[in-house]
Design an enzyme around this catalytic site. Structure first.
Site, PDB file in Angstrom:
ATOM      1  N   LYS A   1      54.176  -3.146   4.987  1.00  0.00           N
ATOM      2  CA  LYS A   1      55.204  -2.575   5.162  1.00  0.00           C
ATOM      3  C   LYS A   1      56.557  -3.234   5.093  1.00  0.00           C
ATOM      4  O   LYS A   1      56.697  -4.129   5.815  1.00  0.00           O
ATOM      5  CB  LYS A   1      55.335  -1.542   6.415  1.00  0.00           C
ATOM      6  CG  LYS A   1      56.288  -0.646   6.459  1.00  0.00           C
ATOM      7  CD  LYS A   1      56.930  -0.313   7.962  1.00  0.00           C
ATOM      8  CE  LYS A   1      57.707  -1.185   8.351  1.00  0.00           C
ATOM      9  NZ  LYS A   1      59.169  -1.011   7.912  1.00  0.00           N
TER      10      LYS A   1
ATOM     11  N   GLY B   1      59.737 -10.367  13.010  1.00  0.00           N
ATOM     12  CA  GLY B   1      61.001  -9.423  13.482  1.00  0.00           C
ATOM     13  C   GLY B   1      61.280  -9.689  14.853  1.00  0.00           C
ATOM     14  O   GLY B   1      61.342 -10.848  15.322  1.00  0.00           O
ATOM     15  N   SER B   2      62.122  -8.899  15.412  1.00  0.00           N
ATOM     16  CA  SER B   2      62.574  -8.905  16.731  1.00  0.00           C
ATOM     17  C   SER B   2      61.591  -8.906  17.962  1.00  0.00           C
ATOM     18  O   SER B   2      60.386  -8.625  17.790  1.00  0.00           O
ATOM     19  CB  SER B   2      63.430  -7.750  17.035  1.00  0.00           C
ATOM     20  OG  SER B   2      62.839  -6.558  16.925  1.00  0.00           O
ATOM     21  N   THR B   3      61.984  -9.727  18.907  1.00  0.00           N
ATOM     22  CA  THR B   3      61.189  -9.902  20.001  1.00  0.00           C
ATOM     23  C   THR B   3      60.751  -8.676  20.731  1.00  0.00           C
ATOM     24  O   THR B   3      59.394  -8.250  20.913  1.00  0.00           O
ATOM     25  CB  THR B   3      61.859 -10.763  21.200  1.00  0.00           C
ATOM     26  OG1 THR B   3      62.513 -11.964  20.519  1.00  0.00           O
ATOM     27  CG2 THR B   3      60.814 -11.172  22.264  1.00  0.00           C
ATOM     28  N   ALA B   4      61.487  -7.694  20.593  1.00  0.00           N
ATOM     29  CA  ALA B   4      61.355  -6.378  21.327  1.00  0.00           C
ATOM     30  C   ALA B   4      60.301  -5.746  20.505  1.00  0.00           C
ATOM     31  O   ALA B   4      59.298  -5.138  21.170  1.00  0.00           O
ATOM     32  CB  ALA B   4      62.564  -5.450  21.538  1.00  0.00           C
TER      33      ALA B   4
ATOM     34  N   GLY C   1      58.056  -6.930  18.524  1.00  0.00           N
ATOM     35  CA  GLY C   1      56.805  -7.821  18.661  1.00  0.00           C
ATOM     36  C   GLY C   1      55.899  -7.453  19.869  1.00  0.00           C
ATOM     37  O   GLY C   1      54.722  -7.531  19.895  1.00  0.00           O
TER      38      GLY C   1
ATOM     39  N   GLU D   1      55.771 -13.566  14.626  1.00  0.00           N
ATOM     40  CA  GLU D   1      56.729 -14.477  14.315  1.00  0.00           C
ATOM     41  C   GLU D   1      58.245 -13.724  14.824  1.00  0.00           C
ATOM     42  O   GLU D   1      58.580 -12.989  14.165  1.00  0.00           O
ATOM     43  CB  GLU D   1      56.793 -14.863  12.898  1.00  0.00           C
ATOM     44  CG  GLU D   1      57.165 -16.468  12.735  1.00  0.00           C
ATOM     45  CD  GLU D   1      58.807 -16.247  12.308  1.00  0.00           C
ATOM     46  OE1 GLU D   1      59.612 -16.280  13.622  1.00  0.00           O
ATOM     47  OE2 GLU D   1      59.312 -16.065  11.503  1.00  0.00           O
TER      48      GLU D   1
HETATM   49  P1  NAP Z   1      62.770  -5.195  13.667  1.00  0.00           P
HETATM   50  O1  NAP Z   1      63.132  -3.942  14.184  1.00  0.00           O
HETATM   51  O2  NAP Z   1      62.053  -6.049  14.721  1.00  0.00           O
HETATM   52  O3  NAP Z   1      62.272  -4.887  12.480  1.00  0.00           O
HETATM   53  C1  NAP Z   1      61.397  -5.840  11.670  1.00  0.00           C
HETATM   54  C2  NAP Z   1      60.193  -5.071  11.269  1.00  0.00           C
HETATM   55  O4  NAP Z   1      59.276  -4.240  11.935  1.00  0.00           O
HETATM   56  C3  NAP Z   1      60.854  -3.950  10.096  1.00  0.00           C
HETATM   57  O5  NAP Z   1      59.997  -3.806   9.049  1.00  0.00           O
HETATM   58  C4  NAP Z   1      60.752  -2.853  11.056  1.00  0.00           C
HETATM   59  O6  NAP Z   1      60.974  -1.511  10.269  1.00  0.00           O
HETATM   60  C5  NAP Z   1      59.500  -2.905  11.667  1.00  0.00           C
HETATM   61  N1  NAP Z   1      59.380  -2.128  12.932  1.00  0.00           N
HETATM   62  C6  NAP Z   1      60.302  -1.697  13.636  1.00  0.00           C
HETATM   63  N2  NAP Z   1      59.986  -0.999  14.966  1.00  0.00           N
HETATM   64  C7  NAP Z   1      58.652  -0.977  14.598  1.00  0.00           C
HETATM   65  C8  NAP Z   1      57.552  -0.430  15.522  1.00  0.00           C
HETATM   66  N3  NAP Z   1      57.762   0.363  16.604  1.00  0.00           N
HETATM   67  N4  NAP Z   1      56.149  -0.587  15.005  1.00  0.00           N
HETATM   68  C9  NAP Z   1      56.320  -1.355  13.960  1.00  0.00           C
HETATM   69  N5  NAP Z   1      56.910  -1.893  13.253  1.00  0.00           N
HETATM   70  C10 NAP Z   1      58.104  -1.804  13.487  1.00  0.00           C
HETATM   71  O7  NAP Z   1      64.088  -5.928  13.408  1.00  0.00           O
HETATM   72  P2  NAP Z   1      65.794  -5.379  13.279  1.00  0.00           P
HETATM   73  O8  NAP Z   1      66.104  -4.323  14.275  1.00  0.00           O
HETATM   74  O9  NAP Z   1      65.792  -5.122  11.729  1.00  0.00           O
HETATM   75  O10 NAP Z   1      66.757  -6.542  13.619  1.00  0.00           O
HETATM   76  C11 NAP Z   1      66.985  -6.849  14.972  1.00  0.00           C
HETATM   77  C12 NAP Z   1      67.123  -8.370  15.390  1.00  0.00           C
HETATM   78  O11 NAP Z   1      65.745  -8.833  15.574  1.00  0.00           O
HETATM   79  C13 NAP Z   1      67.967  -9.134  14.678  1.00  0.00           C
HETATM   80  O12 NAP Z   1      69.361  -9.021  14.883  1.00  0.00           O
HETATM   81  C14 NAP Z   1      67.220 -10.586  14.841  1.00  0.00           C
HETATM   82  O13 NAP Z   1      67.690 -11.162  16.044  1.00  0.00           O
HETATM   83  C15 NAP Z   1      65.980 -10.098  15.018  1.00  0.00           C
HETATM   84  N6  NAP Z   1      65.207 -10.590  13.993  1.00  0.00           N
HETATM   85  C16 NAP Z   1      64.395 -11.579  13.616  1.00  0.00           C
HETATM   86  C17 NAP Z   1      63.627 -11.789  12.386  1.00  0.00           C
HETATM   87  C18 NAP Z   1      62.947 -12.963  12.467  1.00  0.00           C
HETATM   88  O14 NAP Z   1      62.645 -13.652  11.353  1.00  0.00           O
HETATM   89  N7  NAP Z   1      62.070 -13.710  13.407  1.00  0.00           N
HETATM   90  C19 NAP Z   1      63.910 -11.017  11.656  1.00  0.00           C
HETATM   91  C20 NAP Z   1      64.351  -9.942  11.574  1.00  0.00           C
HETATM   92  C21 NAP Z   1      65.241  -9.415  12.751  1.00  0.00           C
HETATM   93  P3  NAP Z   1      62.279  -0.736   9.980  1.00  0.00           P
HETATM   94  O15 NAP Z   1      62.844  -1.600   9.022  1.00  0.00           O
HETATM   95  O16 NAP Z   1      61.846   0.489   9.187  1.00  0.00           O
HETATM   96  O17 NAP Z   1      62.854  -0.586  11.031  1.00  0.00           O
END
Ligand code: NAP
Ligand code: MG
Length: 457
Positions: A155, A208-211, A213, A230
Site C-alpha cells: 500500500k 511512517g509516523s510513531t502513532a 506504528g 521504521e
Molecule cells: P502516517 O499516517 O504514519 O502514514 C504512513 C503510511 O501509513 C501511509 O501509507 C498511511 O496511509 C498509512 N496509514 C495511516 N493510518 C494507518 C492505519 N491506521 N493502519 C495502517 N496504515 C495506516 O504518516 P503521515 O500522517 O503521512 O505523516 C505524519 C508524520 O509522520 C510526519 O510529519 C512525520 O513526522 C512522520 N513520518 C515519518 C516517516 C518516516 O520515514 N519514518 C514517514 C512519513 C511520515 P495514508 O497515506 O492513506 O494515510
C-alpha cells in the site's frame, strides 16, 4: 463505494491525476490473490526466482527516467534525488536477486542423525509505505520479501501512489506471476488496517509516523503477526572542534534539508562543541543560504517543496506557530507563489525541552545547540525517544568510534552523513522502530527458521 484521491503536484498545486482507492473488498481480493500465488512462488527454483528479480531490476533501470519524472511530479522531489531513488530500487532488486540462491540454512551436529535448518518464507507480506520516499521504501520491503519467497501486497501512501503503481506494472512485465506483487492504492484506515487484521497477511512492514506504528503493533498482537517498524527520528549531527569545521558546516545543510527535511534520518539537531560554535555557525550560515531551493525539475535544484499543505502547516507550527516563540538564527531562500515551499530554517532552542529540539519536525528546520565535552555530546544526542541515525565530525578516529558506540541509534556515520547503503542494515533503536531493513539482515526479517532432524538410525 469507490473513492478517488486527487494527486497534487506539491511544487505547483496542480492536479496530476486521480487515483482510485481500493475498498476493503478490493484489499481482501488482492490479499486473496497473493495467498493463492504463494505456493507457486515459493516453489519457483531459486535460480529462476533470481532471474525474474534481475529482469525486474533491469526493467526498473530502463525506466529510471520515467519513474524519476513521475516522482518529481507526484512528490516534488528534485530530479537528481528522484533519479537516485529509482536507481536505488533497481540496485536493491539486483542485490536481492542474489539472495534466493544464497538463502542458506545450517547443518548442526547432533546425535543419531542430521539436523538442518531452513529459512522458510512467511507467506503474504503487507508493506505500508509513507509519502516521503515512495520508491526506495517500497523497494526495501518488496525486494527482499520476494527474494525470500513471499508474495507481497503493497500500500503506497495516499499522497504518493504513482511510482509504486508503475513498479507493480513493471513487475508483471518482467514476468513475475500474477498475484506475486500487487500494489493496492488506498487509505491507511482501510487498506493499511486490513493488512493488519487479515489473517492471511503474515507480516506487516511499516514505515511512517510513531502513532500509526504503535497502532499497527497493537493490532498485530492479536495474531502475533510479525512486524518491522521504521518510525522516524530526531538525529544528531555532532561536530567536534577538532573536525574539518568548514567541511562539516558545508555538508550539514544536506544532512537535514535533503528532501525538504522529510527524511526519517534527517540530522535535525546539530550539536557543536562550544569552543567552535561561533566559527561553525558562520560557515553554516553561508552554506544554508547557498542551498538551491527551486523548481524540482531544474537540474540544479537541491531542495523542493514540502509534500502537502497539511505538512506545510505542521512544519510552520514549530517555528511561526511556536507558543513560547523560537529564535530563528538564519534562513535560506525558497520560491514564492504556488507550491508548498518552506525555506531552510536554522533555530536556536532556548532549552532542550523545546518541541523543536525534541519532536520530529519532518521539514527543513534544524535546531543547533552547543555542548561541552564528549560525554555531554553523547548525553544530549541520546536525550530523545528516537534512535535512528546520526553523524560525528572529528579528526580523532578513536573519539569518532567511541561516540558512535555511545549514541543509541541504528545508523551512525563518522565524517559523513550517509545512512543508507543497500548492502548494509538499516533501522532504529528505541522508538525509531523494530527490525532491520536492507543488507543481509532483511532476509531474516522475511523468513522463519525451521529446524528439521532426520534420524540416521
Ligand atoms: P502516517 O499516517 O504514519 O502514514 C504512513 C503510511 O501509513 C501511509 O501509507 C498511511 O496511509 C498509512 N496509514 C495511516 N493510518 C494507518 C492505519 N491506521 N493502519 C495502517 N496504515 C495506516 O504518516 P503521515 O500522517 O503521512 O505523516 C505524519 C508524520 O509522520 C510526519 O510529519 C512525520 O513526522 C512522520 N513520518 C515519518 C516517516 C518516516 O520515514 N519514518 C514517514 C512519513 C511520515 P495514508 O497515506 O492513506 O494515510
Ligand atoms: Mg497519517
Amino acid at each position: 463505494m469507490t473513492t478517488t484521491h486527487d494527486v497534487i503536484n506539491p511544487a505547483t498545486e496542480q492536479l496530476v491525476r486521480s487515483v482510485e482507492l481500493a475498498t476493503v473488498e478490493e484489499a481482501d481480493a488482492a490479499i486473496g490473490r497473493a495467498a493463492a500465488a504463494s505456493p507457486g512462488w515459493r516453489a519457483v527454483a531459486p535460480a529462476d526466482r533470481a532471474l525474474l528479480l534481475r529482469r525486474f531490476s533491469d526493467l526498473v533501470g530502463e525506466h529510471q527516467e520515467e519513474l524519476a519524472l513521475l516522482e518529481v511530479e507526484n512528490a516534488g522531489h528534485t530530479i537528481g534525488n528522484a533519479r537516485w531513488e529509482a536507481g536505488n530500487v533497481r540496485d536493491v532488486l539486483a542485490y536481492y536477486s542474489g539472495a534466493p540462491e544464497r538463502n542458506f540454512g545450517r547443518q548442526i551436529p547432533v546425535a543419531g542423525g542430521i539436523d538442518v535448518t531452513f529459512r522458510e518464507p512467511l507467506g503474504v507480506v503487507g508493506i505500508i509505505v509513507p509519502w516521503n520516499f515512495p520508491m526506495p521504501i517500497a523497494g526495501w520491503g518488496f525486494a527482499p520479501a520476494l527474494a525470500a519467497g513471499n508474495t507481497v501486497v503493497l500500500k503506497p501512501a495516499e499522497l504518493t501512489p504513482l511510482t509504486a503503481m508503475r513498479l507493480g506494472e513493471l513487475a508483471l512485465e518482467a514476468g513475475l506471476p500474477e498475484g506475486v506483487f500487487t500494489v493496492v492504492p488506498g487509505k491507511g484506515s482501510v487498506v493499511g488496517e486490513r493488512f493488519v487484521t487479515h489473517p492471511d497477511v503474515r507480516k506487516v512492514c511499516f514505515t511512517g509516523s510513531t502513532a500509526v506504528g504503535q497502532r499497527i503493533m497493537r493490532g498485530a498482537a492479536d495474531q502475533v503477526k510479525r512486524v518491522t517498524l521504521e518510525l522516524g527520528g530526531k538525529s544528531a549531527n555532532i561536530v567536534f572542534a577538532d573536525s574539518d569545521l568548514e567541511l562539516a558546516a558545508a555538508r550539514a545543510p544536506y544532512a537535514v534539508f535533503d528532501n525538504a527535511g522529510q527524511d526519517c534520518c534527517a540530522r535535525s539537531r546539530i550539536l557543536v562543541e562550544r569552543s567552535a560554535f561561533d566559527r561553525f555557525m558562520e560557515h553554516f550560515e553561508t552554506a544554508v543560504r547557498g542551498v538551491v531551493v527551486t523548481d524540482p525539475h531544474d537540474e540544479a535544484a537541491e531542495m523542493g517543496p514540502l509534500i502537502s499543505a497539511e505538512q506545510h502547516e505542521r512544519v510552520s507550527a514549530y517555528v511561526e506557530g511556536a507558543s513560547d516563540g523560537v529564535d530563528v538564527a538564519f534562513r535560506g531562500t525558497a520560491p514564492e507563489g504556488a507550491g508548498y515551499w518552506y525555506a531552510p530554517t536554522v533555530v536556536l532552542p532556548r532549552s532542550t525541552s523545546d518541541p523543536v529540539w525534541q519532536e520530529e519536525v519532518f521539514g527543513p528546520v534544524v535546531a543547533v545547540l552547543p555542548f561541552d565535552d564528549e560525554a555531554d555530546a553523547v548525553a544530549k544526542a541520546n536525550d530523545t525517544a528516537y534512535g535512528l541515525s546520526g553523524s560525528i565530525w572529528t579528526r580523532d578516529l578513536g573519539r569518532g568510534l567511541r561516540v558512535a558506540r555511545g549514541v543509541e541509534a541504528g545508523n551512525l556515520s563518522v565524517n559523513s552523513h550517509s545512512s543508507v547503503r543497500y548492502s548494509t542494515p538499516f533501522g532504529g533503536f528505541k522508538q525509531s522502530g523494530i527490525g532491520r531493513e536492507l543488507g543481509p539482515d532483511a532476509l531474516e526479517a522475511f523468513t522463519e527458521v525451521k529446524n528439521v532432524f532426520i534420524s540416521t538410525e
